[in-house]
Design a protein around this motif. Structure first.
Motif, PDB file in Angstrom:
ATOM      1  N   PHE A   1     -10.433 -18.440  20.885  1.00 33.48           N
ATOM      2  CA  PHE A   1      -9.612 -19.471  21.974  1.00 33.48           C
ATOM      3  C   PHE A   1      -9.258 -20.706  21.121  1.00 33.48           C
ATOM      4  O   PHE A   1      -8.434 -21.214  21.326  1.00 33.48           O
ATOM      5  CB  PHE A   1     -10.220 -19.835  23.128  1.00 33.48           C
ATOM      6  CG  PHE A   1      -9.168 -20.577  24.059  1.00 33.48           C
ATOM      7  CD1 PHE A   1      -8.084 -20.285  24.640  1.00 33.48           C
ATOM      8  CD2 PHE A   1      -9.521 -21.942  24.357  1.00 33.48           C
ATOM      9  CE1 PHE A   1      -7.308 -20.815  25.509  1.00 33.48           C
ATOM     10  CE2 PHE A   1      -8.942 -22.952  25.286  1.00 33.48           C
ATOM     11  CZ  PHE A   1      -7.829 -22.354  25.581  1.00 33.48           C
ATOM     12  N   VAL A   2     -10.393 -21.507  20.335  1.00 35.63           N
ATOM     13  CA  VAL A   2     -10.327 -22.695  19.961  1.00 35.63           C
ATOM     14  C   VAL A   2      -9.438 -22.781  18.577  1.00 35.63           C
ATOM     15  O   VAL A   2      -8.495 -23.721  18.561  1.00 35.63           O
ATOM     16  CB  VAL A   2     -11.735 -23.420  19.580  1.00 35.63           C
ATOM     17  CG1 VAL A   2     -11.777 -24.484  18.754  1.00 35.63           C
ATOM     18  CG2 VAL A   2     -12.511 -23.392  20.904  1.00 35.63           C
ATOM     19  N   PRO A   3      -9.574 -21.656  17.686  1.00 34.17           N
ATOM     20  CA  PRO A   3      -8.764 -22.040  16.379  1.00 34.17           C
ATOM     21  C   PRO A   3      -7.334 -22.055  16.681  1.00 34.17           C
ATOM     22  O   PRO A   3      -6.457 -22.788  16.180  1.00 34.17           O
ATOM     23  CB  PRO A   3      -9.219 -20.723  15.615  1.00 34.17           C
ATOM     24  CG  PRO A   3     -10.902 -20.404  15.831  1.00 34.17           C
ATOM     25  CD  PRO A   3     -10.725 -20.760  17.508  1.00 34.17           C
ATOM     26  N   PRO A   4      -6.585 -21.249  17.555  1.00 35.20           N
ATOM     27  CA  PRO A   4      -5.107 -21.360  17.579  1.00 35.20           C
ATOM     28  C   PRO A   4      -4.997 -22.498  18.379  1.00 35.20           C
ATOM     29  O   PRO A   4      -3.727 -23.220  17.938  1.00 35.20           O
ATOM     30  CB  PRO A   4      -5.054 -20.122  18.671  1.00 35.20           C
ATOM     31  CG  PRO A   4      -5.967 -19.307  18.554  1.00 35.20           C
ATOM     32  CD  PRO A   4      -7.230 -20.057  18.059  1.00 35.20           C
ATOM     33  N   LEU A   5      -5.581 -23.303  18.986  1.00 35.70           N
ATOM     34  CA  LEU A   5      -5.280 -24.742  19.556  1.00 35.70           C
ATOM     35  C   LEU A   5      -5.693 -25.878  18.586  1.00 35.70           C
ATOM     36  O   LEU A   5      -4.774 -26.720  18.828  1.00 35.70           O
ATOM     37  CB  LEU A   5      -6.371 -24.899  20.868  1.00 35.70           C
ATOM     38  CG  LEU A   5      -6.254 -23.866  22.191  1.00 35.70           C
ATOM     39  CD1 LEU A   5      -7.110 -24.601  23.055  1.00 35.70           C
ATOM     40  CD2 LEU A   5      -4.684 -24.261  22.479  1.00 35.70           C
ATOM     41  N   LEU A   6      -6.271 -25.831  17.652  1.00 36.50           N
ATOM     42  CA  LEU A   6      -6.787 -26.893  16.858  1.00 36.50           C
ATOM     43  C   LEU A   6      -6.298 -26.704  15.435  1.00 36.50           C
ATOM     44  O   LEU A   6      -6.377 -27.575  14.526  1.00 36.50           O
ATOM     45  CB  LEU A   6      -8.282 -26.981  16.725  1.00 36.50           C
ATOM     46  CG  LEU A   6      -8.920 -27.204  18.188  1.00 36.50           C
ATOM     47  CD1 LEU A   6     -10.455 -27.415  17.636  1.00 36.50           C
ATOM     48  CD2 LEU A   6      -8.522 -28.359  18.807  1.00 36.50           C
ATOM     49  N   GLY A   7      -5.505 -25.383  15.153  1.00 35.99           N
ATOM     50  CA  GLY A   7      -5.079 -25.658  13.860  1.00 35.99           C
ATOM     51  C   GLY A   7      -3.995 -26.588  13.346  1.00 35.99           C
ATOM     52  O   GLY A   7      -4.017 -26.822  12.206  1.00 35.99           O
ATOM     53  N   TRP A   8      -3.043 -26.774  14.139  1.00 36.30           N
ATOM     54  CA  TRP A   8      -2.152 -27.864  13.596  1.00 36.30           C
ATOM     55  C   TRP A   8      -2.492 -29.219  13.652  1.00 36.30           C
ATOM     56  O   TRP A   8      -2.093 -30.061  12.820  1.00 36.30           O
ATOM     57  CB  TRP A   8      -0.912 -27.839  14.993  1.00 36.30           C
ATOM     58  CG  TRP A   8      -1.666 -28.427  16.078  1.00 36.30           C
ATOM     59  CD1 TRP A   8      -1.912 -27.597  17.179  1.00 36.30           C
ATOM     60  CD2 TRP A   8      -1.465 -29.613  16.571  1.00 36.30           C
ATOM     61  NE1 TRP A   8      -2.345 -28.469  18.169  1.00 36.30           N
ATOM     62  CE2 TRP A   8      -1.946 -29.823  17.959  1.00 36.30           C
ATOM     63  CE3 TRP A   8      -0.909 -30.771  16.212  1.00 36.30           C
ATOM     64  CZ2 TRP A   8      -2.053 -30.902  18.648  1.00 36.30           C
ATOM     65  CZ3 TRP A   8      -0.826 -31.836  16.727  1.00 36.30           C
ATOM     66  CH2 TRP A   8      -1.656 -32.185  18.113  1.00 36.30           C
ATOM     67  N   LEU A   9      -3.901 -29.367  14.018  1.00 30.85           N
ATOM     68  CA  LEU A   9      -4.286 -30.818  13.773  1.00 30.85           C
ATOM     69  C   LEU A   9      -4.917 -30.954  12.350  1.00 30.85           C
ATOM     70  O   LEU A   9      -4.956 -32.054  11.945  1.00 30.85           O
ATOM     71  CB  LEU A   9      -5.659 -31.001  14.645  1.00 30.85           C
ATOM     72  CG  LEU A   9      -5.396 -31.167  16.231  1.00 30.85           C
ATOM     73  CD1 LEU A   9      -6.654 -31.218  17.161  1.00 30.85           C
ATOM     74  CD2 LEU A   9      -4.456 -32.062  16.646  1.00 30.85           C
ATOM     75  N   LEU A  10      -5.090 -30.025  11.560  1.00 28.57           N
ATOM     76  CA  LEU A  10      -5.625 -30.032  10.197  1.00 28.57           C
ATOM     77  C   LEU A  10      -4.471 -30.278   9.232  1.00 28.57           C
ATOM     78  O   LEU A  10      -4.547 -29.976   7.927  1.00 28.57           O
ATOM     79  CB  LEU A  10      -6.471 -29.128   9.893  1.00 28.57           C
ATOM     80  CG  LEU A  10      -7.829 -28.934  10.907  1.00 28.57           C
ATOM     81  CD1 LEU A  10      -8.809 -27.904  10.496  1.00 28.57           C
ATOM     82  CD2 LEU A  10      -8.456 -30.433  10.630  1.00 28.57           C
ATOM     83  N   THR A  11      -3.205 -29.870   9.612  1.00 33.30           N
ATOM     84  CA  THR A  11      -2.125 -29.803   8.735  1.00 33.30           C
ATOM     85  C   THR A  11      -1.556 -30.963   8.066  1.00 33.30           C
ATOM     86  O   THR A  11      -0.699 -31.221   7.382  1.00 33.30           O
ATOM     87  CB  THR A  11      -0.831 -29.220   9.434  1.00 33.30           C
ATOM     88  OG1 THR A  11      -0.352 -29.906  10.424  1.00 33.30           O
ATOM     89  CG2 THR A  11      -1.545 -27.585   9.579  1.00 33.30           C
TER      90      THR A  11
ATOM     91  N   GLY B   1      -0.188 -20.078  16.817  1.00 31.43           N
ATOM     92  CA  GLY B   1      -1.458 -20.334  17.879  1.00 31.43           C
ATOM     93  C   GLY B   1      -0.962 -19.746  18.825  1.00 31.43           C
ATOM     94  O   GLY B   1      -1.793 -18.992  19.790  1.00 31.43           O
ATOM     95  N   VAL B   2       0.437 -19.645  19.470  1.00 32.14           N
ATOM     96  CA  VAL B   2       0.836 -19.281  20.696  1.00 32.14           C
ATOM     97  C   VAL B   2       0.597 -17.878  20.786  1.00 32.14           C
ATOM     98  O   VAL B   2       0.152 -16.808  21.613  1.00 32.14           O
ATOM     99  CB  VAL B   2       2.180 -19.620  21.085  1.00 32.14           C
ATOM    100  CG1 VAL B   2       2.580 -18.884  22.219  1.00 32.14           C
ATOM    101  CG2 VAL B   2       2.129 -21.187  21.511  1.00 32.14           C
ATOM    102  N   VAL B   3       1.162 -17.263  19.472  1.00 35.13           N
ATOM    103  CA  VAL B   3       1.255 -15.720  19.145  1.00 35.13           C
ATOM    104  C   VAL B   3      -0.354 -15.216  19.267  1.00 35.13           C
ATOM    105  O   VAL B   3      -0.592 -14.238  19.843  1.00 35.13           O
ATOM    106  CB  VAL B   3       2.007 -15.165  17.968  1.00 35.13           C
ATOM    107  CG1 VAL B   3       1.954 -13.875  17.643  1.00 35.13           C
ATOM    108  CG2 VAL B   3       3.487 -15.793  18.019  1.00 35.13           C
ATOM    109  N   VAL B   4      -1.126 -16.011  18.586  1.00 33.37           N
ATOM    110  CA  VAL B   4      -2.508 -15.477  18.465  1.00 33.37           C
ATOM    111  C   VAL B   4      -3.145 -15.399  19.809  1.00 33.37           C
ATOM    112  O   VAL B   4      -3.888 -14.419  20.294  1.00 33.37           O
ATOM    113  CB  VAL B   4      -3.150 -16.312  17.414  1.00 33.37           C
ATOM    114  CG1 VAL B   4      -4.866 -15.955  17.621  1.00 33.37           C
ATOM    115  CG2 VAL B   4      -2.720 -15.835  16.034  1.00 33.37           C
TER     116      VAL B   4
END
Length: 339
Positions: free
Chosen positions: A195-205, A168-171
């Motif tokens: 902006f939103v997908p890199p911030l919220l990706g880790w919440l769905l893991t 997410g940080v790299v993206v």
């Protein structure tokens, strides 16, 4: 004497539903092709039958594939992510797979199918969707690791937290110029998609509460299944299946030349058949044809001029890399004027 019917086993009910789904799926492209001809003929049955007689099925299938190829990885990845999230959120995965078609699809989906879908999406999705693709791939990898290695605590911490956050940080660093340009131009939708997908990706893991898992996975899948045929139909109904052309016509050598524009249906020994924009079919005797030319498709206007490091946000990698034919000047016949 009262006879009570025996309830059908859940597995048999699920198998019956799957059989119906597999029966309907092959007919969907055929329905799209027929609707495309019906739309092209302006709902006139004789015109549609004429188009059926002369339009090549291979050309129709080519237009269908080129127009809708991006939908295949979208369906695969969304089903795998939602189904995987449902599986890891329940204590018994096998029982969940027996009860849910979504979980069963995710459980039986091969890894190579997911990999091919990611590569295909990387080439066919627009730049504005690539942050969501990257995070979706990270989510699928994390959910697969949770399913297969539930006891590896350290490895799961890296896969479910460290990797998604680092990606997410790299993206965000890569797309930040596009986010700033979008906000400056007032294009809030594009800024949100970047902006939103890199911030919220880790919440769905990780797993969700069991009661909330079904609500958070099944209803989005149902909504996508309901809306996807309509979206696909609208997109394909606008796809070109006949070449645009312009024909110079004159009754004799001394008569003034006029230009007929439309979509070329066929050319035989006696006449050239053209479908005009209003749906009227024109048969032009070949001895009256003075010249023909192919007209380019109307250039797709970009919805936004926003770029990310020189890459337009509404272009896919395939469009950006592949060579294109650019017309330097417009043939006057395509504008309705003789040469």
């Amino acid at each position: 004497m009262t006879v009570t019917p025996l309830p059908r086993p859940p597995r048999r009910v699920r198998r019956a539903q799957l059989n119906w789904l597999l029966t309907i799926l092959p007919a969907f492209p055929l329905v799209l092709l027929v609707l495309r001809l019906w739309y092209l003929s302006r709902q006139d049955l004789p015109t549609m039958l004429l188009l059926v007689q002369y339009i090549s099925p291979l050309g129709m299938l080519s237009a269908l594939i080129i127009t809708l190829i991006w939908t295949v990885p979208a369906v695969v990845l969304v089903l795998r992510a939602l189904g995987g999230l449902l599986l890891v959120s329940t204590p018994d995965q096998e029982d969940t797979a027996r009860r849910s078609l979504l979980a069963l699809t995710a459980l039986r989906m091969p890894d190579w199918v997911v990999a091919v879908a990611v590569v295909l999406a990387g080439f066919t999705w627009q730049l504005r969707l690539l942050p969501a693709l990257i995070m979706l791939a990270a989510v699928i990898v994390a959910l697969t690791a949770v399913q297969r290695y539930p006891g590896e605590t350290r490895m799961l911490a890296v896969v479910t937290l460290v990797v998604p956050i680092a990606l997410g940080v790299v993206v965000l660093i890569w797309v930040w110029p596009g986010i700033r340009t979008a906000l400056a131009a007032g294009d809030v939708g594009t800024a949100v998609m970047l902006f939103v997908p890199p911030l919220l990706g880790w919440l769905l893991t990780g797993p969700l509460p069991p009661r909330a898992a079904r609500l958070a996975t099944h209803w989005p899948a149902v909504a996508a299944m309901i809306t996807a045929p309509f979206v696909i139909g609208v997109v394909f109904l606008r796809a070109p299946v006949l070449p645009n052309s312009a024909v110079e016509v004159a009754d004799d050598e001394r008569a003034p030349i006029r230009v007929i524009r439309g979509q070329l249906i066929t050319v035989d020994d006696t006449a050239t058949t053209i479908l005009q924009r209003g749906g009227e079919v024109v048969f032009i005797p070949n001895d009256q044809v003075r010249s023909k030319t192919l007209c380019p498709e109307p250039v797709r206007t970009q919805k936004s001029r926003i770029t990310v490091r020189g890459w337009a946000i509404d272009e896919s990698a395939l469009e950006w890399v592949a060579p294109t034919r650019r017309a330097t000047e417009v043939d006057p016949r395509c504008l309705g004027r003789p040469r």
